[in-house]
Scaffold this active site. Structure first.
Site, PDB file in Angstrom:
ATOM      1  N   ARG A  60       1.894  11.748 -17.197  1.00 54.12           N
ATOM      2  CA  ARG A  60       1.437  12.562 -16.058  1.00 54.12           C
ATOM      3  C   ARG A  60      -0.076  12.468 -15.854  1.00 54.12           C
ATOM      4  O   ARG A  60      -0.583  12.771 -14.779  1.00 54.12           O
ATOM      5  CB  ARG A  60       1.891  14.017 -16.235  1.00 54.12           C
ATOM      6  CG  ARG A  60       1.491  14.923 -15.087  1.00 54.12           C
ATOM      7  CD  ARG A  60       2.314  16.205 -14.941  1.00 54.12           C
ATOM      8  NE  ARG A  60       2.803  16.766 -16.177  1.00 54.12           N
ATOM      9  CZ  ARG A  60       2.059  17.463 -17.045  1.00 54.12           C
ATOM     10  NH1 ARG A  60       0.780  17.658 -16.825  1.00 54.12           N
ATOM     11  NH2 ARG A  60       2.609  17.949 -18.141  1.00 54.12           N
ATOM     12  N   TYR A 113      -3.357  19.094  11.247  1.00 52.25           N
ATOM     13  CA  TYR A 113      -1.998  18.593  11.059  1.00 52.25           C
ATOM     14  C   TYR A 113      -1.055  19.778  10.825  1.00 52.25           C
ATOM     15  O   TYR A 113      -1.308  20.635   9.976  1.00 52.25           O
ATOM     16  CB  TYR A 113      -2.036  17.651   9.849  1.00 52.25           C
ATOM     17  CG  TYR A 113      -0.752  16.960   9.546  1.00 52.25           C
ATOM     18  CD1 TYR A 113      -0.229  16.015  10.419  1.00 52.25           C
ATOM     19  CD2 TYR A 113      -0.056  17.228   8.376  1.00 52.25           C
ATOM     20  CE1 TYR A 113       0.946  15.369  10.134  1.00 52.25           C
ATOM     21  CE2 TYR A 113       1.122  16.578   8.082  1.00 52.25           C
ATOM     22  CZ  TYR A 113       1.619  15.651   8.968  1.00 52.25           C
ATOM     23  OH  TYR A 113       2.788  15.021   8.674  1.00 52.25           O
ATOM     24  N   ASP A 185     -10.107  15.803   6.353  1.00 51.12           N
ATOM     25  CA  ASP A 185      -8.958  14.894   6.413  1.00 51.12           C
ATOM     26  C   ASP A 185      -9.443  13.645   7.141  1.00 51.12           C
ATOM     27  O   ASP A 185      -9.753  13.692   8.329  1.00 51.12           O
ATOM     28  CB  ASP A 185      -7.804  15.581   7.164  1.00 51.12           C
ATOM     29  CG  ASP A 185      -6.535  14.729   7.209  1.00 51.12           C
ATOM     30  OD1 ASP A 185      -6.635  13.497   7.170  1.00 51.12           O
ATOM     31  OD2 ASP A 185      -5.434  15.324   7.304  1.00 51.12           O
ATOM     32  N   LYS A 210      -0.198   6.613   5.605  1.00 53.46           N
ATOM     33  CA  LYS A 210      -0.522   6.000   6.886  1.00 53.46           C
ATOM     34  C   LYS A 210      -1.185   4.622   6.692  1.00 53.46           C
ATOM     35  O   LYS A 210      -0.508   3.704   6.307  1.00 53.46           O
ATOM     36  CB  LYS A 210      -1.398   6.956   7.701  1.00 53.46           C
ATOM     37  CG  LYS A 210      -0.857   8.402   7.727  1.00 53.46           C
ATOM     38  CD  LYS A 210       0.450   8.539   8.484  1.00 53.46           C
ATOM     39  CE  LYS A 210       1.173   9.857   8.254  1.00 53.46           C
ATOM     40  NZ  LYS A 210       0.416  11.071   8.527  1.00 53.46           N
TER      41      LYS A 210
HETATM   42  C1  LIG Z   1       0.642  12.370   8.212  1.00 56.13           C
HETATM   43  C2  LIG Z   1      -0.614  13.117   8.051  1.00 56.13           C
HETATM   44  C3  LIG Z   1      -0.798  13.983   6.966  1.00 56.13           C
HETATM   45  C4  LIG Z   1       0.287  14.249   5.956  1.00 56.13           C
HETATM   46  O1  LIG Z   1       0.669  13.137   5.236  1.00 56.13           O
HETATM   47  P1  LIG Z   1       2.137  13.035   4.588  1.00 56.13           P
HETATM   48  O2  LIG Z   1       2.017  11.876   3.672  1.00 56.13           O
HETATM   49  O3  LIG Z   1       3.103  12.872   5.702  1.00 56.13           O
HETATM   50  O4  LIG Z   1       2.379  14.306   3.821  1.00 56.13           O
HETATM   51  C5  LIG Z   1      -2.013  14.625   6.859  1.00 56.13           C
HETATM   52  N1  LIG Z   1      -2.997  14.451   7.757  1.00 56.13           N
HETATM   53  C6  LIG Z   1      -2.842  13.628   8.816  1.00 56.13           C
HETATM   54  C7  LIG Z   1      -3.963  13.476   9.760  1.00 56.13           C
HETATM   55  C8  LIG Z   1      -1.651  12.944   9.005  1.00 56.13           C
HETATM   56  O5  LIG Z   1      -1.500  12.158  10.079  1.00 56.13           O
END
Ligand SMILES: *Cc1c(COP(=O)(O)O)cnc(C)c1O
Length: 398
Positions: A60, A113, A185, A210
């Site tokens: 972990r 988000y 973010d 992404k």
């Molecule tokens: C998709 C996304 C997230 C969350 O990511 P996941 O891997 O789907 O949990 C957070 N911030 C932004 C801007 C996103 O597009």
């Protein structure tokens, strides 16, 4: 970390994603860091286990596959340390829990988000942490919202549905001296084109799902902290038991090798498409920060080195049958959530219900697109044909 990682000369991001996080000498000469699976790690002696002298004491707590990814992201984001999470949302919630305690107040951008909003309203609220949503374009005006118990401000620039760009340096100028943690973010621009830590943020998170993954085949998140917050984030991360699968780390590490190439190609096509849509008679507005008409274009041009693969546009009003006619026959643009993969996506979005501090003024249909690696003309033809079908049902003549 290998020797290259500690070399002091700054490297271009393209070189970092190509060379960081791997050391063939450590892996029998094989170019890539392999997938290291495991829970138990065997210690050589009582002395070694007593002093916890193994680099990897337990599954972990990480492994070489994880460290390869951590090294690349830390270097790209100019941070002190990076931790890995099983999703972007998990990265966000872990980061928020690292800096907030009962009685604290959190300022969250209104464009955030949607699942982050749910975490704040459902989980943080239950823990005695208040969340107030703010207009993302507020800039230095954030000062008026601060309370003595305001402990953190979260930014997402640009918002991933409507693409408002935040004046992060102005927010940092107000919050930094007051010891308020700033979280960012940075999923859209990636660290290739934007570095929030350099502009005053303390913690940067990525939905690695992404553009880092890039192939729509893995869920992942990363948290990069500066010197000030690295320890607090690690402590909470460990206490929560967050860890990732080494297979997932491997896929992210692999995706990162081509990040620069993919981002360059896809963002260039995305901007070209946005520019074309701007002049389309059925399009009311294109939401892309690199366009000169974007309301925060100046901030974008000042703080970003490039744009993401994702943008949106607002169509002249028409019914849902017109949206269906447009998207249902598409073949190259898949309809689905997420973005940042190699393939193009299209998503009709409803905004009004996702806002509480600001009012979304447009009543036209908002369409978000991720531009992939396909040929530009093929994508443009499909969008043009789709808009034609939309137009036929909207009663608006082209
Ligand atoms: C998709 C996304 C997230 C969350 O990511 P996941 O891997 O789907 O949990 C957070 N911030 C932004 C801007 C996103 O597009």
């Amino acid at each position: 970390m290998n020797k290259k990682d500690t070399n002091s000369a700054p490297k271009s991001p393209a070189t970092v994603v190509t060379h960081h996080g791997r050391d063939p000498k450590q892996q029998f000469g094989f170019v890539n860091t392999p997938i290291v699976r495991g829970s138990t790690v065997i210690f050589d002696s009582y002395d070694q286990i007593k002093g916890n002298k193994r680099a990897y004491p337990y599954g972990r707590h990480g492994n070489p596959t994880d460290d390869a990814v951590r090294a690349v992201i830390t270097e790209l984001e100019h941070g002190a340390d990076t931790l890995l999470a099983p999703s972007g949302v998990s990265a966000i919630t872990t980061a928020l829990l690292s800096v907030l305690s009962a009685g604290d107040d959190l300022l969250m951008c209104d464009t955030v988000y949607e699942p982050t909003r749910q975490f704040c309203d459902q989980v943080l609220d239950k823990m005695g942490i208040t969340t107030r949503y703010y207009d993302p374009t507020i800039g230095a005006g954030i000062e008026d919202l601060l309370q003595p118990n305001t402990r953190a401000v979260m930014t997402e620039s640009p918002g991933s549905l409507t693409f408002e760009v935040q004046d992060l340096p102005a927010i940092a100028k107000v919050c930094g001296p007051r010891d308020i943690a700033i979280l960012a973010d940075n999923s859209w621009a990636s660290p290739l084109y934007y570095n929030p830590l350099d502009l005053g943020a303390n913690i940067v998170i990525h939905a690695g799902t992404k553009v880092f993954a890039g192939h729509s085949d893995v869920m992942f998140g990363t948290i990069t902290a500066d010197e000030k917050y690295a320890k607090a984030v690690k402590q909470t991360y460990r206490a929560l038991g967050v860890c990732v699968s080494p297979e997932d780390s491997f896929l992210i590490g692999r995706g990162l090798r081509t990040l620069e190439l993919r981002m360059r190609d896809q963002s260039e096509k995305a901007l070209k498409m946005a520019t074309w849509l701007e002049s389309h008679p059925l399009v009311d507005k294109v939401l892309h920060p690199a366009l000169a008409q974007h309301p925060q274009h100046e901030i974008f041009a000042r703080d970003f080195r490039g744009a993401g693969t994702l943008f949106a546009f607002i169509l002249k009003p028409a019914g849902e049958d017109a949206i269906a006619a447009m998207v249902d026959e598409m073949e190259l643009f898949g309809m689905g959530y997420s973005w940042g993969g190699y393939e193009s996506l299209i998503l009709p979005v409803k905004i009004a219900s996702q806002r509480s501090a600001t009012h979304w003024p447009h009543d036209g249909n908002l369409i978000r697109v991720n531009i992939g690696l396909e040929g530009f003309d093929d994508l443009k033809t499909e969008l043009a044909d789709g808009l034609e079908r939309y137009g036929q049902l909207s009663n608006l003549k082209r």
